[in-house]
Design an enzyme around this catalytic site. Sequence first.
Site, PDB file in Angstrom:
ATOM      1  N   TYR A  49       0.831   8.552  -0.074  1.00  0.00           N
ATOM      2  CA  TYR A  49       0.589   7.120   0.070  1.00  0.00           C
ATOM      3  C   TYR A  49      -0.394   6.759  -1.012  1.00  0.00           C
ATOM      4  O   TYR A  49      -1.461   7.375  -1.109  1.00  0.00           O
ATOM      5  CB  TYR A  49      -0.005   6.801   1.442  1.00  0.00           C
ATOM      6  CG  TYR A  49       1.037   6.533   2.484  1.00  0.00           C
ATOM      7  CD1 TYR A  49       1.981   5.535   2.285  1.00  0.00           C
ATOM      8  CD2 TYR A  49       1.082   7.258   3.660  1.00  0.00           C
ATOM      9  CE1 TYR A  49       2.954   5.279   3.237  1.00  0.00           C
ATOM     10  CE2 TYR A  49       2.056   7.008   4.612  1.00  0.00           C
ATOM     11  CZ  TYR A  49       2.985   6.015   4.394  1.00  0.00           C
ATOM     12  OH  TYR A  49       3.946   5.755   5.322  1.00  0.00           O
ATOM     13  N   ASP A  84       8.463   2.701   0.229  1.00  0.00           N
ATOM     14  CA  ASP A  84       9.039   1.711   1.152  1.00  0.00           C
ATOM     15  C   ASP A  84       8.002   1.156   2.120  1.00  0.00           C
ATOM     16  O   ASP A  84       8.339   0.579   3.135  1.00  0.00           O
ATOM     17  CB  ASP A  84      10.202   2.335   1.941  1.00  0.00           C
ATOM     18  CG  ASP A  84       9.769   3.549   2.756  1.00  0.00           C
ATOM     19  OD1 ASP A  84       8.550   3.776   2.907  1.00  0.00           O
ATOM     20  OD2 ASP A  84      10.658   4.271   3.235  1.00  0.00           O
ATOM     21  N   HIS A 102      12.521   5.371   6.062  1.00  0.00           N
ATOM     22  CA  HIS A 102      11.267   5.730   6.738  1.00  0.00           C
ATOM     23  C   HIS A 102      11.494   5.889   8.248  1.00  0.00           C
ATOM     24  O   HIS A 102      10.712   5.426   9.073  1.00  0.00           O
ATOM     25  CB  HIS A 102      10.231   4.626   6.461  1.00  0.00           C
ATOM     26  CG  HIS A 102       8.808   5.056   6.522  1.00  0.00           C
ATOM     27  ND1 HIS A 102       7.958   4.958   5.438  1.00  0.00           N
ATOM     28  CD2 HIS A 102       8.050   5.556   7.515  1.00  0.00           C
ATOM     29  CE1 HIS A 102       6.749   5.363   5.782  1.00  0.00           C
ATOM     30  NE2 HIS A 102       6.779   5.748   7.045  1.00  0.00           N
TER      31      HIS A 102
HETATM   32  C1  PYR Z   1       4.255   6.007   9.682  1.00  0.00           C
HETATM   33  O1  PYR Z   1       3.653   5.784  10.742  1.00  0.00           O
HETATM   34  O2  PYR Z   1       5.458   5.764   9.566  1.00  0.00           O
HETATM   35  C2  PYR Z   1       3.562   6.534   8.561  1.00  0.00           C
HETATM   36  O3  PYR Z   1       4.179   6.854   7.587  1.00  0.00           O
HETATM   37  C3  PYR Z   1       2.119   6.677   8.610  1.00  0.00           C
END
Ligand code: PYR
Length: 496
Positions: free
Chosen positions: A235, A263, A355
């Site tokens: 990140y 993303d 994600h």
């Molecule tokens: C999430 O909670 O999706 C993270 O990547 C921190």
Amino acid sequence: MLSGKTVAQHNSRESCWIIVHGKVYDVTEFLDEHPGGSKIILKYAGKDATQEYEPIHPPDAITTNLPPEKHLGPVEPDTVEKVVVEITDEEKARQERVSNRPSLEEILNLHDFENIAKQVLPEKAWAYYSSASDDEMTLRENHAAYHRIWFRPRILRDVTNVDWSTTILGHKSSMPVYISATALGKLGHPDGELNLTRAAAKHNIIQMIPTLASCSFDEILDAAQPGQVQFFQLYVNKDRAITKKLVQHAESRGVKGLFITVDAPQLGRREKDMRMKFEAEDPSVVSKSGSEPVDRSQGAARAISGFIDTSLNWNDIHWFKSITKMPIILKGVQCWEDALEAYDFGVAGVVLSNHGGRQLDFARSGIEILVEVVTKFKEKRGLTFPNEKFALFVDGGVRRATDVLKAIALGATAVGVGRPFLYAFSAYGTEGVEKAFEILHDEFQMNMRLLGARNLKEVVPEMVDVSNLQSHVVVPRDDLYGNNYESMTYAKLKDL
Ligand code: PYR
């Protein structure tokens, strides 16, 4: 050194000190900024908060969020009173469920781990891990998309020996699967991400280390066996000096790939996680605060992610290339245009990912994007996949080796698996993750034989029918909307 007695005197909103990992911090001015709310800190005012702090925060959260003058130094360990955590009836019931878990022999597939984790995880942990954004349509679509791909197996090939090992960014892996990054492993198990490191070592699987791990980066590296391959998920911090330090530290410790998350300029609103937060918050404590209200309503995700740089853009790729020699992979690419741009920028690959459904709801599944990316790369750059020059990874919704084989057939180098391994260690520790790898091993063996593929090169596009993949005629039910909908009624028979 401070004594526990001195710390104990600072036990109020007016002066609030806490102890974390043997060090004292003055958090008085931070109380109203704490994304998790002031109540939880005030509960530990003047006390040792380590037990509560540890699972929900990356190890350096407190040191990076508090100015140095608020770091008051170490405390004499023997003078600190032990914090007795009250065990609620709910917690007792949960512990009983933990004792009643089925043995690992009874666990037959990755869904089993999820089901057990749902029953044995603390509520907050389950809410954070399982949640996804908005109506969680993408979360469910990720898995459903694999159901729109069917096989075209080949017969009468000698499949006595089948081999599903591969190389990922030049490194050997026992299967075309890597452990994708997931945050806050200690919410699920006291050893957190180390469970993954240990199991990965035994089974020759590559682990992607998350920026927001509960264990420190070095702890995870230290737990690895000599030669064990690990990647790092990044990140990007608004403070680029911090990012540079992290990246170069990762490289110096032998990490073999940098997966930059692209993303998540802001983490999605995961309402299951947010509801936990509301339930944990006591409005009476909040209203006593004279300062500006802060948004502490967004659960664990918001609590840990304030540092993420919303300004991250394509030009930064040049900078990343200037600070590291690790292969750079963009994680979270969602259309062929961006995949092509990534290739033209000279990165080593992309993860076609949404994600785990935790970001933009109605983002398409990675497996669906894979098909358009492969088609357009052939058309516009003359490349076919898998390709050593540019790796295509996919993640999201994978629960079976057949899901993985579908992605391989369509050109993926490997597939990322996140939640299932998280659930495996939450429910059973390191052994759970090992069992998950063994299950996948058995599924690969059987399915490679039944497909008529002796190695992954023989898992080819002709073995899958994707004619329905891009059609979204069947979508997951929108439960929140659907449950509110009152059914219409029919004409009734007259009363007799
Ligand atoms: C999430 O909670 O999706 C993270 O990547 C921190």
